[in-house]
Enzyme design. Structure first.
Site, PDB file in Angstrom:
ATOM      1  N   CYS A 114      -2.789   7.576   8.111  1.00  0.00           N
ATOM      2  CA  CYS A 114      -3.384   6.236   8.062  1.00  0.00           C
ATOM      3  C   CYS A 114      -2.369   5.215   8.596  1.00  0.00           C
ATOM      4  O   CYS A 114      -1.180   5.477   8.647  1.00  0.00           O
ATOM      5  CB  CYS A 114      -3.742   5.858   6.637  1.00  0.00           C
ATOM      6  SG  CYS A 114      -4.924   6.961   5.860  1.00  0.00           S
TER       7      CYS A 114
ATOM      8  N   HIS B 194      -5.526  -0.910   5.131  1.00  0.00           N
ATOM      9  CA  HIS B 194      -5.084   0.493   5.120  1.00  0.00           C
ATOM     10  C   HIS B 194      -6.187   1.300   5.814  1.00  0.00           C
ATOM     11  O   HIS B 194      -7.163   1.683   5.181  1.00  0.00           O
ATOM     12  CB  HIS B 194      -4.888   0.930   3.659  1.00  0.00           C
ATOM     13  CG  HIS B 194      -4.390   2.335   3.475  1.00  0.00           C
ATOM     14  ND1 HIS B 194      -3.535   2.678   2.459  1.00  0.00           N
ATOM     15  CD2 HIS B 194      -4.615   3.483   4.144  1.00  0.00           C
ATOM     16  CE1 HIS B 194      -3.262   3.977   2.513  1.00  0.00           C
ATOM     17  NE2 HIS B 194      -3.916   4.486   3.529  1.00  0.00           N
TER      18      HIS B 194
ATOM     19  N   THR C 196       0.851  -1.185   0.000  1.00  0.00           N
ATOM     20  CA  THR C 196       0.000   0.000   0.000  1.00  0.00           C
ATOM     21  C   THR C 196       0.890   1.240   0.000  1.00  0.00           C
ATOM     22  O   THR C 196       1.948   1.239   0.617  1.00  0.00           O
ATOM     23  CB  THR C 196      -1.035  -0.018   1.163  1.00  0.00           C
ATOM     24  OG1 THR C 196      -2.035   0.955   0.890  1.00  0.00           O
ATOM     25  CG2 THR C 196      -0.410   0.269   2.515  1.00  0.00           C
TER      26      THR C 196
END
Lengths: 211, 166
Positions: free
Chosen positions: B33, B50, B27
């Site tokens: 995040c 995520h 990711t």
């Protein structure tokens, strides 16, 4: 019901006009600052999912110089001025006379503060025009500069919105330098993300209330 | 055993996916995040979430995307690994992200979302008794991560601090 589901195409057109006025004012400021002709594109207003938004500034991992500020007041939201790496380096060279590589961890302090100040001026002129146009009181926070992956910086503007849904409305405006024969790439991109609750107020101020 | 071509599976923001050897999972652009990898080192299976927000009670509407919140995403990731034959006693986690990209002083807690995400992820993993084998959280840098289930390694790339493997 989510605000986004009530929005019609003419609402987006009204936002486009608001973006036009804000960015037009900012482009004038930039033009005065650099003593160069700056053009701006017609803003695009779209409803986009998070992954699409992360990519708006040119790919999740693209290095950008981002100035971010929060807007508080009657119509809260987040705002970004995104400069691509090369543009940020050119602008800081122009403002400080120093060549820098912004991807290096500790790039010149003066260049950093020049970019931050540039973001401050441009975001300020964008918001004051928007605030005059809508008669909505908007108070910007002190802007903060980060040089990092576009995806990582953009996500910071989506936190408030992500509590309400998976889509954001973004007003995206590009400014361009128009001197010389070769049309240069975008000089800067503004992104305005109003918080979901702000739309009711914005549309009311612009005379297109939501049902 | 016939080796398949290795693929890199991409996970977007507010998404999770599950993979197994020989594929890897990745990711990009983690800011505030948190990327949570839950894996079984013996079965060489892993899932990556995520996540954007610490807690699904923050949602303003009932219809939610479960992959967006730490609590619901981890619950789903653990469940899918169980259906793939992994037992929870063998699961471990590696986590990265939770940065604070901008220093904006605000009375609003929302600007501290990175550290809050990281705290929430650890708390939920503790609840499932899944140990955190390695972590790279906090700071003010964006991260791109890729997990290889073969050796249970998590590669982390940042813009100005290079690469690291945890």
């Amino acid at each position: 019901m989510e605000v986004i589901q009530q929005i019609k195409p003419f609402h987006l057109d009204v936002l486009k006009e608001a973006g036009n006025i804000g960015a037009g004012n900012a482009a004038t400021s930039l033009s005065q600052l650099l003593n160069k002709k700056i053009d701006m594109k017609v803003p695009s207003v779209r409803i986009a999912g998070f992954q699409e938004l992360q990519a708006l500034a040119g790919g999740e991992e693209t290095i950008v110089a981002a100035t971010f500020l929060r807007i508080t007041g009657e119509a809260p939201g987040s705002m970004f001025l995104i400069l691509q790496k090369k543009e940020a380096e050119e602008l800081s060279y122009y403002l400080t006379g120093k060549k820098v590589d912004i991807a290096e961890g500790t790039f010149d302090e003066l260049a950093g503060s020049a970019l931050q100040e540039l973001g401050n001026i441009l975001a300020g002129s964008y918001l004051s025009a928007l605030s005059d146009f809508t008669s909505i009181n908007m108070q910007p926070s002190v802007p903060s500069l980060a040089v990092d992956m576009a995806g990582a910086v953009m996500s910071s503007g989506l936190i408030e919105i992500s509590q309400a849904g998976d889509y954001a409305i973004v007003i995206d405006t590009e400014m361009k330098e128009t001197e010389g024969n070769t049309p240069s790439a975008a000089t800067g991109q503004f992104f305005l993300f109003p918080d979901p609750d702000a739309f009711i107020k914005i549309f009311e101020a612009l005379g297109v209330e939501l049902p | 055993m016939k080796l398949d071509h290795k693929k890199v599976i991409k996970v977007g923001m507010a998404e999770w996916k599950q993979i197994e050897f020989p594929n890897t999972i990745r990711t990009s652009g983690l800011g505030s995040c948190v990327g949570v990898v839950v894996y079984d080192q013996w079965k060489k299976k892993a899932a990556l979430a995520h996540i954007m927000l610490p807690d699904s009670t923050m949602a303003k509407y009932k219809q939610i995307n479960r992959a967006k919140f730490a609590d619901t995403a981890i619950e789903d990731v653990v469940a899918v690994l169980q259906t793939k034959g992994c037992s929870i006693q063998n699961m471990k986690a590696k986590i990265a992200g939770g940065a604070q990209m901008f220093s904006i002083s605000s009375t609003n807690d929302i600007m501290r979302i990175g550290p809050r995400n990281a705290e929430a992820v650890k708390k939920i993993l503790r609840k499932y008794r899944i140990p955190v084998a390695a972590e790279d959280i906090g700071g003010n840098k964006g991260r791109t991560i890729e997990f290889d289930p073969e050796l249970s390694t998590l590669h982390i790339r940042t813009v100005n601090q290079g690469e690291a493997v945890i």
